[in-house]
Design a protein around this motif. Structure first.
Motif, short mmCIF file in Angstrom:
data_model
loop_
_atom_site.label_atom_id
_atom_site.label_comp_id
_atom_site.label_asym_id
_atom_site.label_seq_id
_atom_site.Cartn_x
_atom_site.Cartn_y
_atom_site.Cartn_z
N TYR A 11 94.12 35.78 69.10
CA TYR A 11 93.97 34.47 68.40
C TYR A 11 93.05 33.46 69.17
O TYR A 11 92.35 32.80 68.26
CB TYR A 11 95.61 33.96 68.69
CG TYR A 11 96.34 34.66 67.94
CD1 TYR A 11 96.24 34.87 66.64
CD2 TYR A 11 97.31 35.62 68.71
CE1 TYR A 11 97.17 35.46 65.61
CE2 TYR A 11 98.41 36.27 67.98
CZ TYR A 11 98.37 36.26 66.44
OH TYR A 11 99.21 37.07 65.69
N ALA A 12 92.72 33.52 70.31
CA ALA A 12 91.71 32.71 70.88
C ALA A 12 90.32 32.99 70.14
O ALA A 12 89.57 32.09 69.91
CB ALA A 12 91.50 32.65 72.28
N GLU A 13 90.01 34.21 70.34
CA GLU A 13 88.82 34.76 69.25
C GLU A 13 88.63 34.18 68.02
O GLU A 13 87.78 33.63 67.54
CB GLU A 13 88.47 35.91 69.82
CG GLU A 13 87.24 36.53 69.34
CD GLU A 13 86.89 37.83 69.60
OE1 GLU A 13 86.71 38.68 68.63
OE2 GLU A 13 86.96 38.33 70.84
N THR A 14 89.82 34.48 67.35
CA THR A 14 89.86 34.15 65.87
C THR A 14 89.78 32.74 65.62
O THR A 14 88.95 32.14 64.79
CB THR A 14 91.22 34.64 65.38
OG1 THR A 14 91.38 35.93 65.57
CG2 THR A 14 91.36 34.41 64.14
N THR A 15 90.49 31.97 66.51
CA THR A 15 90.26 30.45 66.51
C THR A 15 89.05 29.94 66.74
O THR A 15 88.33 29.15 66.11
CB THR A 15 91.37 29.76 67.41
OG1 THR A 15 92.82 30.29 67.09
CG2 THR A 15 91.55 28.24 67.20
N ALA A 16 88.50 30.35 67.84
CA ALA A 16 86.82 30.10 67.96
C ALA A 16 85.77 30.37 66.89
O ALA A 16 85.05 29.49 66.44
CB ALA A 16 86.58 30.55 69.23
N PHE A 17 86.13 31.53 66.29
CA PHE A 17 85.36 31.85 65.19
C PHE A 17 85.75 31.02 63.99
O PHE A 17 84.73 30.59 63.25
CB PHE A 17 85.59 33.36 64.73
CG PHE A 17 84.94 33.80 63.42
CD1 PHE A 17 83.45 34.00 63.52
CD2 PHE A 17 85.61 33.77 62.29
CE1 PHE A 17 82.77 34.48 62.52
CE2 PHE A 17 84.55 34.03 61.12
CZ PHE A 17 83.40 34.55 61.36
N ALA A 18 86.69 30.64 63.65
CA ALA A 18 87.25 29.70 62.46
C ALA A 18 86.49 28.33 62.79
O ALA A 18 86.21 27.57 61.91
CB ALA A 18 88.66 29.69 62.17
N ASP A 23 82.42 24.08 61.69
CA ASP A 23 81.40 23.38 62.16
C ASP A 23 80.24 23.44 61.43
O ASP A 23 79.42 22.74 60.98
CB ASP A 23 80.94 23.54 63.86
CG ASP A 23 82.25 23.04 64.53
OD1 ASP A 23 83.03 22.20 64.07
OD2 ASP A 23 82.34 23.51 65.69
N GLY A 24 79.88 24.92 61.16
CA GLY A 24 78.65 25.54 60.34
C GLY A 24 78.88 24.67 58.88
O GLY A 24 77.58 24.29 58.50
N ILE A 25 79.73 24.79 58.48
CA ILE A 25 79.93 24.35 56.98
C ILE A 25 79.80 22.67 56.83
O ILE A 25 79.15 21.98 56.14
CB ILE A 25 81.41 24.58 56.44
CG1 ILE A 25 81.36 26.18 56.18
CG2 ILE A 25 81.51 23.70 54.96
CD1 ILE A 25 82.78 26.52 55.78
N ARG A 26 80.66 22.05 57.98
CA ARG A 26 80.25 20.50 58.11
C ARG A 26 78.87 20.13 58.40
O ARG A 26 78.21 19.37 57.88
CB ARG A 26 81.26 19.97 59.15
CG ARG A 26 81.20 18.49 59.43
CD ARG A 26 82.21 17.98 60.68
NE ARG A 26 83.34 18.46 60.67
CZ ARG A 26 83.71 19.43 61.34
NH1 ARG A 26 83.08 19.81 62.49
NH2 ARG A 26 85.04 19.94 61.36
N ALA A 27 78.17 20.72 59.25
CA ALA A 27 76.69 20.80 59.30
C ALA A 27 75.99 20.90 58.20
O ALA A 27 75.01 20.02 57.98
CB ALA A 27 76.11 21.74 60.66
N ALA A 28 76.34 21.82 57.37
CA ALA A 28 75.26 22.14 56.04
C ALA A 28 75.61 20.93 55.23
O ALA A 28 74.85 20.68 54.49
CB ALA A 28 75.60 23.43 55.59
#
Length: 58
Positions: A11-18, A23-28
């Motif tokens: 879950y930590a890895e999945t949460t970090a990925f999400a 963040d990437g969508i917001r930056a774009a």
């Protein structure tokens, strides 16, 4: 006993990925993006003797 082990989600890895995707969508959305060719050239240099630095964020 099953021949296939049960895989427990990380879950930590999945949460970090999400979080990174959001963040990437917001930056774009804010116009902070790099041209495909810059990112492609950077990725293609991975593992070579002439690895390039990551493209600078806009």
């Amino acid at each position: 006993m099953s021949a296939h082990p049960i895989v427990q989600p990380d879950y930590a890895e999945t949460t970090a990925f999400a979080d990174a995707v959001r963040d990437g969508i917001r930056a774009a959305d804010e116009g902070r993006k790099r041209p495909y060719s810059e990112v492609r050239n950077w990725l293609l240099s991975w593992g070579t003797e002439h690895e390039k630095p990551a493209p600078q964020r806009g």
